[in-house]
Design a protein around this motif. Structure first.
Motif, mmCIF file in Angstrom:
data_model
loop_
_atom_site.group_PDB
_atom_site.id
_atom_site.type_symbol
_atom_site.label_atom_id
_atom_site.label_comp_id
_atom_site.label_asym_id
_atom_site.label_seq_id
_atom_site.Cartn_x
_atom_site.Cartn_y
_atom_site.Cartn_z
ATOM 1 N N PRO A 138 5.228 -55.049 34.446
ATOM 2 C CA PRO A 138 4.513 -55.909 35.391
ATOM 3 C C PRO A 138 3.491 -56.799 34.679
ATOM 4 C CG PRO A 138 4.643 -53.657 36.223
ATOM 5 C CD PRO A 138 5.128 -53.615 34.808
ATOM 6 N N HIS A 139 3.595 -58.086 34.906
ATOM 7 C CA HIS A 139 2.665 -59.036 34.306
ATOM 8 C C HIS A 139 2.751 -60.333 35.101
ATOM 9 C CE1 HIS A 139 6.462 -60.442 32.637
ATOM 10 N NE2 HIS A 139 5.859 -61.569 32.259
ATOM 11 N N LYS A 140 1.796 -61.216 34.880
ATOM 12 C CA LYS A 140 1.805 -62.492 35.592
ATOM 13 C C LYS A 140 1.004 -63.516 34.813
ATOM 14 C CE LYS A 140 1.363 -64.347 40.278
ATOM 15 N NZ LYS A 140 0.917 -64.034 41.675
ATOM 16 N N ASP A 202 0.019 -55.111 33.134
ATOM 17 C CA ASP A 202 -0.211 -53.694 33.429
ATOM 18 C C ASP A 202 -0.180 -52.945 32.099
ATOM 19 O OD1 ASP A 202 0.009 -50.983 34.043
ATOM 20 O OD2 ASP A 202 1.234 -51.313 35.819
ATOM 21 N N LEU A 332 -2.872 -56.696 39.025
ATOM 22 C CA LEU A 332 -1.608 -57.023 39.676
ATOM 23 C C LEU A 332 -1.540 -56.542 41.116
ATOM 24 C CD1 LEU A 332 0.514 -56.275 36.541
ATOM 25 C CD2 LEU A 332 0.417 -58.493 37.674
#
Length: 466
Positions: A138-140, A202, A332
């Motif tokens: 999970p990343h953005k 994350d 997140l």
């Protein structure tokens, strides 16, 4: 845990046909391999003398410290076919700095051109986004606004933009207050620097993935295992290892005695908060090569009501002494965090640093200092809306009112010990740079032999060309 880990290590070797089967006792392991021979050199320190009476075990690569950088190094070495043993004093991975940070993927703006921080942050950011995409971490990539809240700060914003461009950060753009306001209606500033490449990740999921990859390539992890020192015999380093439980009630008046001595071909000291303390316990390593270490504690506060979070980008003020200022980070799950501040701490003894015995409590009263700093760019912050979050400690090589210092990746060229790599001052952007640090170390060791080494001589320094 230590005994079990070495049983696993031997089983892995057996499956490759390297060693015959052996008993579960660490002492029996050493005796079967006939590695308990006495040393021919005279040592002056009692701990070193005591280390000669305990079992010894040869290993190829030892990574001390299972934070995100140590995990990345272990994974990289294992992918290159090396037998890797990871030792950590905690019950699991990532319990110190790696789990107490902003979880920000930095673009590479703040650091002096051609510094290791600049080079490894830019390279590491590219590698990290790629790794996260390929491994479903999970990343953005949400972007960052660095804001000038007064006319006097605009030249500093210009300097940051120029520095970022020199470092190879793409997409940087200076914007007027009106455009920044359209992007973030709650923001107050006179100008801002937009960094589209910045993001969040994350960290726990990242570390869990690195552990999994390392283990799948025959890396062995030994938690609750503390390296308490080392000594040199000839040109080899001998690590002194103890189970963590034996240190927990240690009386400082008594000498530390190892339970096992490891004889590795390669040691990477990636212990973060205790890296300098541990290196100072390497008997035979010239004390002049170990830099002074400093600790900076930083508190985070969370916004109590995030149903309508005020920002969608990371918001950073102009950097301050010892840090990047009290900034806005988002996780997140949408939680809004403010921090960290900077509080210099002293009086940490070696064993406390080995066991991560730092004060991680958040003083509620520190929020009084947060409100005026945050309101410089977020004037609508309401009284009573900040709640205690968590605290992190940064391992620094510069103290109060001193200029920031680069990462120090120290190899044989600096200290003269073959097979030893010390990682000092791996603070921010250590998370972003982790994969690049691992690549840098492994490439220096195993690829650039023609111009960086003679035989197995390690050449790792602050020269990016090495």
């Amino acid at each position: 845990m230590m005994k079990y880990a070495f049983e696993c290590l031997l089983r892995k070797r057996n499956s490759k046909g390297i060693l015959p089967s052996s008993s579960s006792s660490i002492r029996c392991i050493a005796q079967k391999k006939n590695l308990c021979s006495s040393s021919t050199q005279t040592q002056t320190q009692t701990q070193t003398a005591a280390a000669r009476t305990v079992p010894r075990e040869r290993v190829e690569c030892v990574v001390i410290g299972a934070g995100v950088v140590g995990l990345a190094v272990a994974r990289e070495l294992a992918l290159r076919g090396r037998e890797v043993l990871v030792l950590d004093s905690a019950p699991t991975f990532g319990t110190a700095t790696s789990s107490r940070n902003s979880e920000v993927i930095h673009a590479g703006i703040y650091y002096p051109p051609n510094s290791l921080k600049a080079i490894l942050c830019v390279r590491g950011r590219e590698m990290l986004y790629k790794y996260c995409s390929e491994h479903n971490i999970p990343h953005k990539q949400i972007g960052k606004l660095i804001v000038a809240t007064g006319a006097s700060e605009i030249p500093k914003l210009d300097d940051l933009m120029n520095r970022g461009i020199q470092n190879g950060v793409d997409g940087l753009r200076k914007i007027e207050a009106s455009e920044a306001k359209r992007m973030e209606p709650e923001l107050q500033c006179v100008k801002a620097l937009l960094s589209p490449a910045s993001g969040i990740v994350d960290t726990h999921s990242l570390m869990l993935s690195l552990v999994g990859e390392a283990e799948s390539h025959r890396t062995t992890f030994s938690y609750n295992t503390t390296v308490i020192g080392a000594h040199l015999e000839g040109n080899r380093i001998y690590l002194h290892v103890s189970e963590t439980k034996n240190l927990e009630n240690w009386n400082v008046r008594n000498l530390l005695h190892p339970e096992l001595v490891l004889i590795p071909e390669l040691v990477v000291n990636s212990t973060g908060l205790s890296a300098t303390a541990l290196a100072n316990r390497f008997d035979g390593l010239h004390s002049g090569v170990v830099p002074s270490g400093y600790y900076a504690r930083g508190c985070y506060f969370t916004l109590s009501n995030t149903r309508n979070r005020p920002f969608n980008h990371l918001i950073y003020p102009i950097p301050e002494d010892g840090g990047l200022g009290v900034h806005v980070t988002l996780d997140l799950d949408g939680q809004v965090r403010f921090g960290p501040d900077v509080e210099w701490i002293e009086g940490i003894d070696d064993i406390s640093s080995f066991l991560n015995r730092f004060d991680y409590s958040v003083c509620v009263n520190r929020s009084k200092q947060f409100y005026p700093e945050i309101r410089k760019y977020y004037p609508n912050l309401k009284d009573g809306s900040l709640e205690p979050g968590y605290t992190g400690i940064r391992p620094k090589l510069s103290g109060p009112r001193q200029s920031p210092v680069d990462f120090l990746i120290q190899g044989e060229d600096a200290h003269g010990v073959p097979g030893l790599v010390n990682l000092f001052g791996i603070e921010s952007p250590g998370l972003t740079s982790s994969l690049a640090i691992a690549e840098h170390i492994a490439a220096s060791l195993y690829q650039n032999v023609s111009h960086c080494s003679i035989g197995r001589r390690i050449c790792i320094s602050n020269d990016p060309q090495c």
